[in-house]
Scaffold this active site. Sequence first.
Site, PDB file in Angstrom:
ATOM      1  N   GLY A 140       0.833  -1.198   0.000  1.00 18.28           N
ATOM      2  CA  GLY A 140       0.000   0.000   0.000  1.00 18.28           C
ATOM      3  C   GLY A 140       0.860   1.237   0.000  1.00 18.28           C
ATOM      4  O   GLY A 140       2.005   1.213   0.474  1.00 18.28           O
ATOM      5  N   GLU A 151      -3.686   2.834   5.222  1.00 19.00           N
ATOM      6  CA  GLU A 151      -3.571   3.884   4.194  1.00 19.00           C
ATOM      7  C   GLU A 151      -4.494   5.060   4.474  1.00 19.00           C
ATOM      8  O   GLU A 151      -4.118   6.209   4.235  1.00 19.00           O
ATOM      9  CB  GLU A 151      -3.821   3.299   2.794  1.00 19.00           C
ATOM     10  CG  GLU A 151      -2.859   2.188   2.369  1.00 19.00           C
ATOM     11  CD  GLU A 151      -1.383   2.508   2.598  1.00 19.00           C
ATOM     12  OE1 GLU A 151      -0.976   3.687   2.486  1.00 19.00           O
ATOM     13  OE2 GLU A 151      -0.628   1.567   2.919  1.00 19.00           O
TER      14      GLU A 151
HETATM   15 NI    NI Z   1       2.570   3.254   5.731  1.00 19.93          NI
END
Ligand code: NI
Length: 169
Positions: free
Chosen positions: A46, A135
């Site tokens: 991510g 995220e």
């Molecule tokens: Ni991170």
Amino acid sequence: MALRKIVKHGDPLLRKKCDSVNVIDKEIKKLVQDMLETMYAAPGIGLAANQIGISLAIAVIDIQPQGKPVPLVLINPKIIELSGTLFEEEGCLSIPGFLAQIKRSAFAKVSALNLEGMPMIYTGEGLLSRAFQHETDHLNGKFYIDHLSVIKRLKIQSDIKKLRKKGNW
Ligand code: NI
């Protein structure tokens, strides 16, 4: 496409809430391609836009289920449901060299726009749930270490400080 430099913990941009994306134009699409390339090269599962120095609410995620790439692009993501509990080890491309066990929700539901500007709802369990939470935290100026106990967080922060002093951060 181009590889972008990943900024590290200590950069003030990572502590700032990212701005919403209003128009998904050519520039945003190019930014997303660069984010995907940078994430895969890291390698990571991510990446948030502020991690490459852009304060816009965009995240890319790919947990590669079954070992094959399945990239998710989340524009203006919002967590709309959380449930259950997980306690697993997490790391971050902006805090390289560190891992820590943190508590997360085992299930997450997220609303976001996709790259075509379509409103989407994503659900994730386990690793994907953790990636959604990690995220969206970034886009809100938070790090996974913010979820640690004060003592554990201070230990990591002081280790980072030492690395920075030596010019290794
Ligand atoms: Ni991170």
